[in-house]
Design an enzyme around this catalytic site. Structure first.
Site, PDB file in Angstrom:
ATOM      1  N   GLY A  44       0.783  -1.237   0.000  1.00  0.00           N
ATOM      2  CA  GLY A  44       0.000   0.000   0.000  1.00  0.00           C
ATOM      3  C   GLY A  44       0.811   1.280   0.000  1.00  0.00           C
ATOM      4  O   GLY A  44       0.412   2.283  -0.588  1.00  0.00           O
ATOM      5  N   GLU A  99       4.014   4.304   6.068  1.00  0.00           N
ATOM      6  CA  GLU A  99       2.770   3.546   5.943  1.00  0.00           C
ATOM      7  C   GLU A  99       1.751   4.347   5.141  1.00  0.00           C
ATOM      8  O   GLU A  99       1.765   5.582   5.156  1.00  0.00           O
ATOM      9  CB  GLU A  99       2.268   3.218   7.366  1.00  0.00           C
ATOM     10  CG  GLU A  99       0.985   2.445   7.461  1.00  0.00           C
ATOM     11  CD  GLU A  99       1.002   1.051   6.837  1.00  0.00           C
ATOM     12  OE1 GLU A  99       1.339   0.956   5.643  1.00  0.00           O
ATOM     13  OE2 GLU A  99       0.630   0.082   7.519  1.00  0.00           O
ATOM     14  N   ASP A 100       0.886   3.640   4.428  1.00  0.00           N
ATOM     15  CA  ASP A 100      -0.134   4.330   3.637  1.00  0.00           C
ATOM     16  C   ASP A 100      -1.225   4.940   4.506  1.00  0.00           C
ATOM     17  O   ASP A 100      -1.581   6.102   4.364  1.00  0.00           O
ATOM     18  CB  ASP A 100      -0.748   3.389   2.571  1.00  0.00           C
ATOM     19  CG  ASP A 100      -1.225   2.048   3.143  1.00  0.00           C
ATOM     20  OD1 ASP A 100      -1.089   1.813   4.363  1.00  0.00           O
ATOM     21  OD2 ASP A 100      -1.740   1.229   2.358  1.00  0.00           O
ATOM     22  N   ASP A 103      -5.431   2.771  10.530  1.00  0.00           N
ATOM     23  CA  ASP A 103      -6.844   2.534  10.781  1.00  0.00           C
ATOM     24  C   ASP A 103      -6.988   2.171  12.260  1.00  0.00           C
ATOM     25  O   ASP A 103      -6.973   3.055  13.120  1.00  0.00           O
ATOM     26  CB  ASP A 103      -7.267   1.414   9.811  1.00  0.00           C
ATOM     27  CG  ASP A 103      -8.738   1.110   9.829  1.00  0.00           C
ATOM     28  OD1 ASP A 103      -9.510   1.864   9.239  1.00  0.00           O
ATOM     29  OD2 ASP A 103      -9.123   0.101  10.441  1.00  0.00           O
ATOM     30  N   LYS A 131      -7.045   7.541   9.756  1.00  0.00           N
ATOM     31  CA  LYS A 131      -8.474   7.470  10.142  1.00  0.00           C
ATOM     32  C   LYS A 131      -8.521   7.471  11.656  1.00  0.00           C
ATOM     33  O   LYS A 131      -8.734   6.427  12.287  1.00  0.00           O
ATOM     34  CB  LYS A 131      -9.076   6.156   9.642  1.00  0.00           C
ATOM     35  CG  LYS A 131      -9.431   6.081   8.191  1.00  0.00           C
ATOM     36  CD  LYS A 131     -10.129   4.743   7.923  1.00  0.00           C
ATOM     37  CE  LYS A 131     -10.246   4.480   6.448  1.00  0.00           C
ATOM     38  NZ  LYS A 131     -10.686   3.096   6.160  1.00  0.00           N
ATOM     39  N   PHE A 152     -13.921   3.673   3.182  1.00  0.00           N
ATOM     40  CA  PHE A 152     -12.872   2.826   2.612  1.00  0.00           C
ATOM     41  C   PHE A 152     -12.283   3.554   1.407  1.00  0.00           C
ATOM     42  O   PHE A 152     -12.993   3.952   0.484  1.00  0.00           O
ATOM     43  CB  PHE A 152     -13.395   1.441   2.228  1.00  0.00           C
ATOM     44  CG  PHE A 152     -12.257   0.483   2.075  1.00  0.00           C
ATOM     45  CD1 PHE A 152     -11.656  -0.088   3.192  1.00  0.00           C
ATOM     46  CD2 PHE A 152     -11.736   0.199   0.817  1.00  0.00           C
ATOM     47  CE1 PHE A 152     -10.561  -0.932   3.066  1.00  0.00           C
ATOM     48  CE2 PHE A 152     -10.640  -0.652   0.689  1.00  0.00           C
ATOM     49  CZ  PHE A 152     -10.053  -1.223   1.812  1.00  0.00           C
ATOM     50  N   ASP A 159      -5.615  -0.278  -1.951  1.00  0.00           N
ATOM     51  CA  ASP A 159      -6.401  -1.165  -2.797  1.00  0.00           C
ATOM     52  C   ASP A 159      -7.706  -1.601  -2.154  1.00  0.00           C
ATOM     53  O   ASP A 159      -7.878  -1.532  -0.938  1.00  0.00           O
ATOM     54  CB  ASP A 159      -5.603  -2.431  -3.094  1.00  0.00           C
ATOM     55  CG  ASP A 159      -5.540  -3.362  -1.879  1.00  0.00           C
ATOM     56  OD1 ASP A 159      -5.135  -2.886  -0.794  1.00  0.00           O
ATOM     57  OD2 ASP A 159      -5.925  -4.536  -1.994  1.00  0.00           O
TER      58      ASP A 159
END
Ligand code: IMP
Ligand code: MG
Length: 184
Positions: A44, A99-100, A103, A131, A152, A159
Site C-alpha cells: 500500500g 505507511e499508507d 486505521d 483514520k 474505505f 487497494d
C-alpha cells in the site's frame, strides 16, 4: 447499469504531491546529520514511499517489508504478521516506517514492537492518511499527511481486493461496489 466504483475523489494528485513535499522537507530537517533506515510497508505505501524519499535530502537506507493485516476485504482481521521481512539490520539505527494509512493502529503498534525488539536506536512513523476515529490502540504518527474520514479509500497505492492501486488520486470506494465485489 454497472455499479460505479467511487463516491468521489477525496485527495487529488496535486493535493497529495504538495503535502508529500512538505512531509519530505520536515523529515529532512528533523533527520539532518543522521542516516535513517526508511522502511516501505508493501504494498500500500509504495507510491507514497517513492514520492516521499525523493523529497528527503539526507542520506537514507531503503528497506521494504510486507505485512498482512487486512487480506482482501474492507475489515481488519485484527492480527498482523510479517509476510516478507527486511534484509537490513536496524540495530542502533534510526528507523522511519512509511505507511499508507493508519486505521485501528494494530499493524503499526506491532511493527514498532518488532523494531524495538531489534534494538533500533529510534522508531518513528510517517503515515500519509490517518483514520483517527477508527483507532483501537493508542498510536500517533510522528508525521501525518492527512486526517481522513471513516470511508474505505482506494488509489495512490491503496487497494480494494488488489484493485485501484494505480490511481494517481485517493478516492472513496462506493459501499455498494464493495458489497457486490467483496471476495468471499
Ligand atoms: P490497521 O492495522 O487497522 O491500522 O490497518 C492498517 C492497514 O489496513 C493499512 O496498511 C492498509 O493496508 C489497510 N487499510 C486500512 N484502511 C484502508 C482503506 O481505507 N483502504 C485500503 N486499505 C486500508
Ligand atoms: Mg498496508
Amino acid at each position: 447499469m454497472a455499479q460505479q466504483p467511487f463516491q468521489g475523489v477525496l485527495l487529488s494528485a496535486d493535493t497529495i504531491a504538495q503535502r508529500v513535499q512538505e512531509l519530505g522537507a520536515q523529515i529532512s530537517q528533523d533527520y539532518a546529520g543522521r542516516s535513517p533506515v526508511v522502511v516501505c510497508i508493501l504494498t500500500g505505501a509504495m507510491m507514497f514511499f517513492c514520492d516521499l524519499v525523493r523529497c528527503i535530502d539526507c542520506p537514507i537506507t531503503i528497506g521494504t517489508m510486507s505485512i498482512s493485516s487486512y487480506g482482501d476485504a474492507t475489515k481488519s482481521s485484527g492480527v498482523a504478521t510479517i509476510d516478507k521481512d527486511m534484509d537490513i539490520a536496524v540495530q542502533g539505527r534510526d528507523v522511519l516506517i512509511v505507511e499508507d494509512i493508519i486505521d485501528s493502529g494494530l499493524t503499526l503498534s506491532y511493527l514498532i514492537d518488532v523494531f524495538e525488539r531489534r534494538n533500533a536506536h529510534s522508531v518513528k512513523i510517517v503515515a500519509l492518511l490517518d483514520k483517527i476515529e477508527r483507532r483501537k490502540v493508542e498510536i500517533e504518527p510522528d508525521y501525518r499527511g492527512f486526517e481522513v474520514p471513516n470511508h474505505f479509500l482506494v488509489g495512490y497505492g491503496l487497494d480494494f481486493a488488489n484493485r485501484f492501486r494505480q490511481l494517481p488520486y485517493v478516492a472513496i470506494l462506493h459501499p455498494d461496489y464493495a458489497a457486490s465485489h467483496s471476495p468471499s
